[in-house]
Design a protein around this motif. Structure first.
Motif, mmCIF file in Angstrom:
data_model
loop_
_atom_site.group_PDB
_atom_site.id
_atom_site.type_symbol
_atom_site.label_atom_id
_atom_site.label_comp_id
_atom_site.label_asym_id
_atom_site.label_seq_id
_atom_site.Cartn_x
_atom_site.Cartn_y
_atom_site.Cartn_z
ATOM 1 N N ASP A 2 0.783 -1.324 -0.051
ATOM 2 C CA ASP A 2 -0.007 -0.026 -0.205
ATOM 3 C C ASP A 2 0.873 1.240 -0.047
ATOM 4 O OD1 ASP A 2 -1.969 1.637 0.148
ATOM 5 O OD2 ASP A 2 -2.486 1.475 2.218
ATOM 6 N N TYR A 3 1.272 1.800 -1.129
ATOM 7 C CA TYR A 3 2.041 2.874 -1.369
ATOM 8 C C TYR A 3 1.537 4.102 -0.668
ATOM 9 C CZ TYR A 3 5.228 -0.242 -4.152
ATOM 10 O OH TYR A 3 6.032 -1.145 -4.300
ATOM 11 N N GLN A 4 0.289 4.330 -0.966
ATOM 12 C CA GLN A 4 -0.530 5.275 -0.548
ATOM 13 C C GLN A 4 -0.393 5.717 1.006
ATOM 14 O OE1 GLN A 4 -2.036 7.219 -2.419
ATOM 15 N NE2 GLN A 4 -2.964 8.744 -1.067
ATOM 16 N N LYS A 5 -0.409 4.714 1.838
ATOM 17 C CA LYS A 5 -0.037 4.902 3.225
ATOM 18 C C LYS A 5 1.392 5.398 3.453
ATOM 19 C CE LYS A 5 1.200 1.343 5.721
ATOM 20 N NZ LYS A 5 0.852 -0.131 6.641
ATOM 21 N N TYR A 6 2.273 4.814 2.865
ATOM 22 C CA TYR A 6 3.604 5.322 3.081
ATOM 23 C C TYR A 6 3.925 6.967 2.241
ATOM 24 C CZ TYR A 6 5.017 0.532 4.049
ATOM 25 O OH TYR A 6 4.942 -0.453 4.601
ATOM 26 N N LEU A 7 3.066 7.196 1.471
ATOM 27 C CA LEU A 7 3.006 8.546 0.688
ATOM 28 C C LEU A 7 2.351 9.632 1.867
ATOM 29 C CD1 LEU A 7 3.596 10.253 -1.588
ATOM 30 C CD2 LEU A 7 1.217 9.757 -2.350
ATOM 31 N N GLU A 8 1.495 9.120 2.432
ATOM 32 C CA GLU A 8 0.981 9.858 3.629
ATOM 33 C C GLU A 8 1.821 10.286 4.787
ATOM 34 O OE1 GLU A 8 -2.223 11.650 3.142
ATOM 35 O OE2 GLU A 8 -2.461 10.646 1.409
ATOM 36 N N LYS A 9 2.467 9.190 5.103
ATOM 37 C CA LYS A 9 3.584 9.477 6.187
ATOM 38 C C LYS A 9 4.455 10.268 5.609
ATOM 39 C CE LYS A 9 2.907 5.128 8.582
ATOM 40 N NZ LYS A 9 3.657 3.954 9.283
ATOM 41 N N ILE A 10 5.152 10.462 4.504
ATOM 42 C CA ILE A 10 5.904 11.063 3.981
ATOM 43 C C ILE A 10 5.527 12.844 4.026
ATOM 44 C CG2 ILE A 10 7.566 11.680 1.847
ATOM 45 C CD1 ILE A 10 7.803 8.874 1.461
ATOM 46 N N LYS A 11 4.233 12.573 3.493
ATOM 47 C CA LYS A 11 3.558 14.015 3.300
ATOM 48 C C LYS A 11 3.509 14.683 4.979
ATOM 49 C CE LYS A 11 0.843 13.709 -0.713
ATOM 50 N NZ LYS A 11 -0.513 13.688 -1.324
ATOM 51 N N GLU A 17 3.996 19.371 11.047
ATOM 52 C CA GLU A 17 3.152 18.837 12.349
ATOM 53 C C GLU A 17 3.677 17.781 13.111
ATOM 54 O OE1 GLU A 17 -0.728 17.914 11.039
ATOM 55 O OE2 GLU A 17 -0.989 19.969 9.914
ATOM 56 N N LEU A 18 5.045 17.946 13.168
ATOM 57 C CA LEU A 18 5.590 16.610 13.761
ATOM 58 C C LEU A 18 5.867 16.823 15.355
ATOM 59 C CD1 LEU A 18 8.603 15.548 11.427
ATOM 60 C CD2 LEU A 18 6.505 14.427 12.009
ATOM 61 N N GLU A 19 5.999 16.026 16.153
ATOM 62 C CA GLU A 19 6.313 16.339 17.633
ATOM 63 C C GLU A 19 7.886 16.900 17.698
ATOM 64 O OE1 GLU A 19 5.790 12.999 19.962
ATOM 65 O OE2 GLU A 19 3.968 12.284 19.172
ATOM 66 N N LYS A 20 8.042 17.694 18.827
ATOM 67 C CA LYS A 20 9.322 18.122 18.695
ATOM 68 C C LYS A 20 10.463 17.218 19.097
ATOM 69 C CE LYS A 20 11.805 21.717 21.586
ATOM 70 N NZ LYS A 20 11.657 22.855 22.449
ATOM 71 N N LYS A 23 11.110 15.843 15.705
ATOM 72 C CA LYS A 23 11.890 16.725 14.810
ATOM 73 C C LYS A 23 13.425 16.685 15.164
ATOM 74 C CE LYS A 23 8.236 20.098 14.030
ATOM 75 N NZ LYS A 23 7.828 21.299 14.274
ATOM 76 N N ILE A 24 13.647 16.610 16.572
ATOM 77 C CA ILE A 24 15.106 16.617 16.866
ATOM 78 C C ILE A 24 15.730 15.470 16.633
ATOM 79 C CG2 ILE A 24 16.716 16.423 19.132
ATOM 80 C CD1 ILE A 24 14.427 17.985 20.508
ATOM 81 N N TYR A 25 15.158 14.186 16.637
ATOM 82 C CA TYR A 25 15.733 12.959 16.178
ATOM 83 C C TYR A 25 16.158 13.028 14.591
ATOM 84 C CZ TYR A 25 14.617 10.758 20.498
ATOM 85 O OH TYR A 25 14.497 10.400 21.823
ATOM 86 N N THR A 26 15.119 13.691 13.705
ATOM 87 C CA THR A 26 15.357 13.895 12.493
ATOM 88 C C THR A 26 16.550 14.736 12.056
ATOM 89 O OG1 THR A 26 13.121 13.281 12.231
ATOM 90 C CG2 THR A 26 14.383 14.275 10.221
ATOM 91 N N THR A 27 16.705 15.654 12.685
ATOM 92 C CA THR A 27 17.731 16.720 12.630
ATOM 93 C C THR A 27 19.023 16.320 12.826
ATOM 94 O OG1 THR A 27 16.184 18.593 13.127
ATOM 95 C CG2 THR A 27 18.711 18.970 13.289
ATOM 96 N N ILE A 28 19.126 15.599 13.733
ATOM 97 C CA ILE A 28 20.299 14.782 14.126
ATOM 98 C C ILE A 28 20.732 13.547 13.221
ATOM 99 C CG2 ILE A 28 21.420 12.956 15.927
ATOM 100 C CD1 ILE A 28 19.795 14.626 18.125
#
Length: 81
Positions: A2-11, A17-20, A23-28
């Motif tokens: 189900d690629y639509q589900k993964y596309l929604e997560k990427i969007k 609207e991510l949690e702080k 955001k910190i983990y992604t930045t690191i």
């Protein structure tokens, strides 16, 4: 799959609207990938060998894999809601 589900997560990741904490983990993780890419580039320039090209395999194994593996383990061990 189900690629639509993964596309929604990427969007959702790029929606702001991510949690702080996430955001910190992604930045690191992104900082780590960029830092290892810089070191790989710098070591390629300073190498005594004639080949001064970027070593993509080193960047992948020392930059991308360690930065993305915690997310893989998180999704493996995540409890179903």
């Amino acid at each position: 799959m189900d690629y639509q589900k993964y596309l929604e997560k990427i969007k959702f990741i790029f929606s702001g609207e991510l949690e702080k904490k996430f955001k910190i983990y992604t930045t690191i993780s992104l900082g780590w990938i960029i830092f290892i890419g810089y070191l790989t580039w710098w070591n390629g320039l300073k190498s005594p060998m004639l080949d001064k090209s970027f070593r993509w395999d080193e960047w992948f194994w020392f930059g991308v894999v360690p930065a993305l593996s915690p997310y893989l383990f998180y999704f493996i061990w995540k409890k179903k809601e």
